[in-house]
Design a protein around this motif. Structure first.
Motif, PDB file in Angstrom:
ATOM      1  N   LEU A 160       0.826  -1.206   0.000  1.00  0.00           N
ATOM      2  CA  LEU A 160       0.000   0.000   0.000  1.00  0.00           C
ATOM      3  C   LEU A 160       0.862   1.258   0.000  1.00  0.00           C
ATOM      4  CD1 LEU A 160      -2.809  -0.973   2.557  1.00  0.00           C
ATOM      5  CD2 LEU A 160      -3.112  -0.562   0.110  1.00  0.00           C
ATOM      6  N   GLN A 161       1.964   1.226   0.721  1.00  0.00           N
ATOM      7  CA  GLN A 161       2.852   2.385   0.802  1.00  0.00           C
ATOM      8  C   GLN A 161       3.484   2.739  -0.546  1.00  0.00           C
ATOM      9  OE1 GLN A 161       5.422   0.897   3.903  1.00  0.00           O
ATOM     10  NE2 GLN A 161       4.587   2.323   5.409  1.00  0.00           N
ATOM     11  N   LEU A 162       3.586   1.760  -1.419  1.00  0.00           N
ATOM     12  CA  LEU A 162       4.201   1.985  -2.725  1.00  0.00           C
ATOM     13  C   LEU A 162       3.188   2.454  -3.769  1.00  0.00           C
ATOM     14  CD1 LEU A 162       6.352  -1.286  -2.860  1.00  0.00           C
ATOM     15  CD2 LEU A 162       7.047   0.965  -2.027  1.00  0.00           C
ATOM     16  N   SER A 163       1.910   2.446  -3.395  1.00  0.00           N
ATOM     17  CA  SER A 163       0.836   2.729  -4.348  1.00  0.00           C
ATOM     18  C   SER A 163       0.486   4.210  -4.372  1.00  0.00           C
ATOM     19  CB  SER A 163      -0.399   1.900  -3.998  1.00  0.00           C
ATOM     20  OG  SER A 163      -0.081   0.520  -3.937  1.00  0.00           O
ATOM     21  N   ASP A 164      -0.112   4.645  -5.480  1.00  0.00           N
ATOM     22  CA  ASP A 164      -0.502   6.046  -5.638  1.00  0.00           C
ATOM     23  C   ASP A 164      -1.987   6.280  -5.428  1.00  0.00           C
ATOM     24  OD1 ASP A 164       2.102   7.257  -6.549  1.00  0.00           O
ATOM     25  OD2 ASP A 164       1.873   5.697  -8.071  1.00  0.00           O
TER      26      ASP A 164
ATOM     27  N   ALA B  77      -5.473   1.912   3.484  1.00  0.00           N
ATOM     28  CA  ALA B  77      -4.759   2.584   2.394  1.00  0.00           C
ATOM     29  C   ALA B  77      -4.360   3.995   2.805  1.00  0.00           C
ATOM     30  CB  ALA B  77      -5.637   2.624   1.144  1.00  0.00           C
ATOM     31  N   MET B  78      -5.278   4.697   3.452  1.00  0.00           N
ATOM     32  CA  MET B  78      -4.999   6.071   3.854  1.00  0.00           C
ATOM     33  C   MET B  78      -3.908   6.127   4.918  1.00  0.00           C
ATOM     34  SD  MET B  78      -8.988   7.146   3.717  1.00  0.00           S
ATOM     35  CE  MET B  78      -8.888   8.622   4.677  1.00  0.00           C
ATOM     36  N   ALA B  79      -3.873   5.124   5.793  1.00  0.00           N
ATOM     37  CA  ALA B  79      -2.811   5.061   6.795  1.00  0.00           C
ATOM     38  C   ALA B  79      -1.448   4.910   6.130  1.00  0.00           C
ATOM     39  CB  ALA B  79      -3.057   3.895   7.758  1.00  0.00           C
ATOM     40  N   ALA B  80      -1.456   4.335   4.923  1.00  0.00           N
ATOM     41  CA  ALA B  80      -0.222   4.171   4.146  1.00  0.00           C
ATOM     42  C   ALA B  80       0.005   5.348   3.191  1.00  0.00           C
ATOM     43  CB  ALA B  80      -0.276   2.868   3.355  1.00  0.00           C
ATOM     44  N   ARG B  81      -0.715   6.457   3.414  1.00  0.00           N
ATOM     45  CA  ARG B  81      -0.589   7.677   2.605  1.00  0.00           C
ATOM     46  C   ARG B  81      -1.032   7.457   1.159  1.00  0.00           C
ATOM     47  NH1 ARG B  81       3.720   9.989   1.476  1.00  0.00           N
ATOM     48  NH2 ARG B  81       3.204  12.166   1.929  1.00  0.00           N
ATOM     49  N   THR B  82      -2.062   6.650   0.970  1.00  0.00           N
ATOM     50  CA  THR B  82      -2.576   6.395  -0.375  1.00  0.00           C
ATOM     51  C   THR B  82      -3.982   6.959  -0.501  1.00  0.00           C
ATOM     52  OG1 THR B  82      -1.287   4.345  -0.500  1.00  0.00           O
ATOM     53  CG2 THR B  82      -3.054   4.625  -2.100  1.00  0.00           C
TER      54      THR B  82
ATOM     55  N   LYS C  65      -0.888  13.434   2.072  1.00  0.00           N
ATOM     56  CA  LYS C  65      -0.768  13.974   3.429  1.00  0.00           C
ATOM     57  C   LYS C  65      -2.120  14.007   4.130  1.00  0.00           C
ATOM     58  CE  LYS C  65       3.236  16.897   2.404  1.00  0.00           C
ATOM     59  NZ  LYS C  65       3.746  18.305   2.307  1.00  0.00           N
ATOM     60  N   ASN C  66      -3.159  14.429   3.410  1.00  0.00           N
ATOM     61  CA  ASN C  66      -4.502  14.484   3.991  1.00  0.00           C
ATOM     62  C   ASN C  66      -5.012  13.099   4.366  1.00  0.00           C
ATOM     63  OD1 ASN C  66      -4.505  17.236   3.575  1.00  0.00           O
ATOM     64  ND2 ASN C  66      -5.759  17.155   1.717  1.00  0.00           N
ATOM     65  N   ALA C  67      -4.694  12.104   3.532  1.00  0.00           N
ATOM     66  CA  ALA C  67      -5.130  10.731   3.796  1.00  0.00           C
ATOM     67  C   ALA C  67      -4.538  10.229   5.104  1.00  0.00           C
ATOM     68  CB  ALA C  67      -4.725   9.820   2.642  1.00  0.00           C
ATOM     69  N   LYS C  68      -3.247  10.482   5.303  1.00  0.00           N
ATOM     70  CA  LYS C  68      -2.590  10.055   6.547  1.00  0.00           C
ATOM     71  C   LYS C  68      -3.180  10.781   7.749  1.00  0.00           C
ATOM     72  CE  LYS C  68       0.384   7.878   9.082  1.00  0.00           C
ATOM     73  NZ  LYS C  68       0.280   6.418   9.306  1.00  0.00           N
TER      74      LYS C  68
END
Length: 384
Positions: free
Chosen positions: A270-274, A292-297, A347-350
């Motif tokens: 997930l961290q590697l995804s856009d 996904a959002m925790a992984a900044r996606t 950033k907002n997702a995280k």
């Protein structure tokens, strides 16, 4: 406090939440007893405060369907008696709340009783629970619970719409342990899935029809025409055949879609995804989107169920009507074509995921348990 947790042992949302909740309670020093048909997938039994009790169903040729509910009720009764539990927590109305009620009746015959919390997770209300074969039993068992919680405002609304519920429903959202997602993925890992000039779209689910995998594939097809990209699909399920058919009909995309099945280190991918794609027909909360959002996606999703409570339009991603592939495709292209916007939404997702952090939700559960026990004891005192 000694807590009995009744849950499915699978990778589904209710099982994951129940397991993570139980392990977090054990870390706080509470004694937690899991009662299930198999060891829950993520359960760490090395913790000295965690106990696992397997429900065994004896096979008899007489039964066309083996009576799991009876075996479950009997196991609950035994565990409560042996370990002197203070409270039971049923995750999913079927069969856990119903079996817990039966166990409580057995305990009452011995002049004992225990409070019951039932957490509603989704399809126990929106799908299975509404079937005529189950509806009245589901409604009855929910109303017999001492405390009722749901994982989203949307699910609470659905429950009150479809069932005659006589008690208040407390919303306690699903949660995420953000610390698991804090480790940064590296460029070397990303190159395993995409080139430097390509974006990565990802979908994670059990590939049931409700997840609308055909929409995922069509969205990617549209995006790939405009943006160099790869699609990663994680999970297994009955809709896998649709993926195969799509590849047969679109051979030019075979090398652009990677099927990974079930993976253990989901957060690393997930961290590697856009962009995370979640065009579901129904989601009681959207735990996959939160991960996904925790992984900044950022998330491109439908507006089904509780998803809008997690994915905020124009801030953490974009939402569209169920089945509106064109709108979701356009949102995705817009996001992936604007690096500044993409970074802002990451950033907002995280930041949004932090609101649902375990550290914020766990105290709510503990307070709920304490209040439930206190009210239960007060009611018993008044009866005397």
């Amino acid at each position: 406090m000694k807590i009995g947790i009744l849950c499915y042992p699978t990778y589904g949302g209710s099982g994951i939440v129940a397991t993570e909740l139980g392990m977090s309670l054990a870390d706080k020093g509470f004694e937690v007893h899991f009662i299930s048909s198999a060891l829950p997938a993520r359960l760490d039994v090395t913790n000295p405060n965690i106990f696992f009790h397997k429900v065994n169903v004896q096979t008899y040729p007489l039964f066309q369907y083996q009576p799991y509910d009876i075996a479950l009720s009997s196991m609950i009764y035994r565990v409560v008696n042996l370990y002197k539990l203070d409270i039971l927590h049923a995750h999913y109305a079927i069969p856990y709340a119903y079996a817990a009620f039966t166990a409580k009746q057995m305990l009452k015959a011995d002049n004992k009783d225990i409070p019951l919390v039932t957490t509603l997770h989704g399809t126990d209300i929106t799908l299975v629970g509404q079937h005529p074969s189950y509806k009245h039993a589901v409604e009855f068992s929910i109303n017999q619970s001492d405390t009722i919680t749901s994982v989203s405002e949307s699910l609470k609304k659905d429950t009150l719409q479809f069932f005659d519920i006589q008690k208040d429903i407390q919303v306690i959202n699903n949660f995420i342990d953000n610390s698991v997602f804090d480790e940064e993925g590296n460029a070397c890992q990303r190159k395993q899935f995409a080139n430097d000039d390509e974006k990565i779209l990802i979908h994670v689910s059990n590939l049931r029809p409700v997840k609308r995998i055909q929409d995922v594939l069509e969205i990617f097809k549209n995006v790939n025409k405009k943006v160099k990209s790869k699609l990663i699909i994680i999970g297994e399920g009955p809709e896998m055949e649709k993926i195969s058919e799509f590849m047969e009909n679109n051979p030019e995309l075979i090398g652009e879609i990677k099927l990974l099945g079930k993976v253990n280190d989901l957060y690393r991918i997930l961290q590697l995804s856009d962009v995370f794609l979640l065009p579901s027909e129904q989601e009681s909360f959207g735990l996959a989107a939160l991960e996904a959002m925790a992984a900044r996606t950022p998330v491109i999703s439908s507006n089904a169920g509780g998803i809008p409570e997690v994915n905020i339009q124009g801030e953490t991603g974009f939402l569209a009507e169920i089945g509106n592939v064109e709108a979701m495709s356009n949102y995705c292209i817009k996001l992936l074509s604007d690096e500044k916007l993409l970074e802002e939404m990451k950033k907002n997702a995280k930041a949004q995921a932090i609101h649902f952090d375990l550290k914020n939700i766990l105290p709510i559960y503990i307070e709920m348990y304490q209040n439930t026990i206190a009210k239960f004891e007060e009611a018993k005192y008044k009866e005397v």
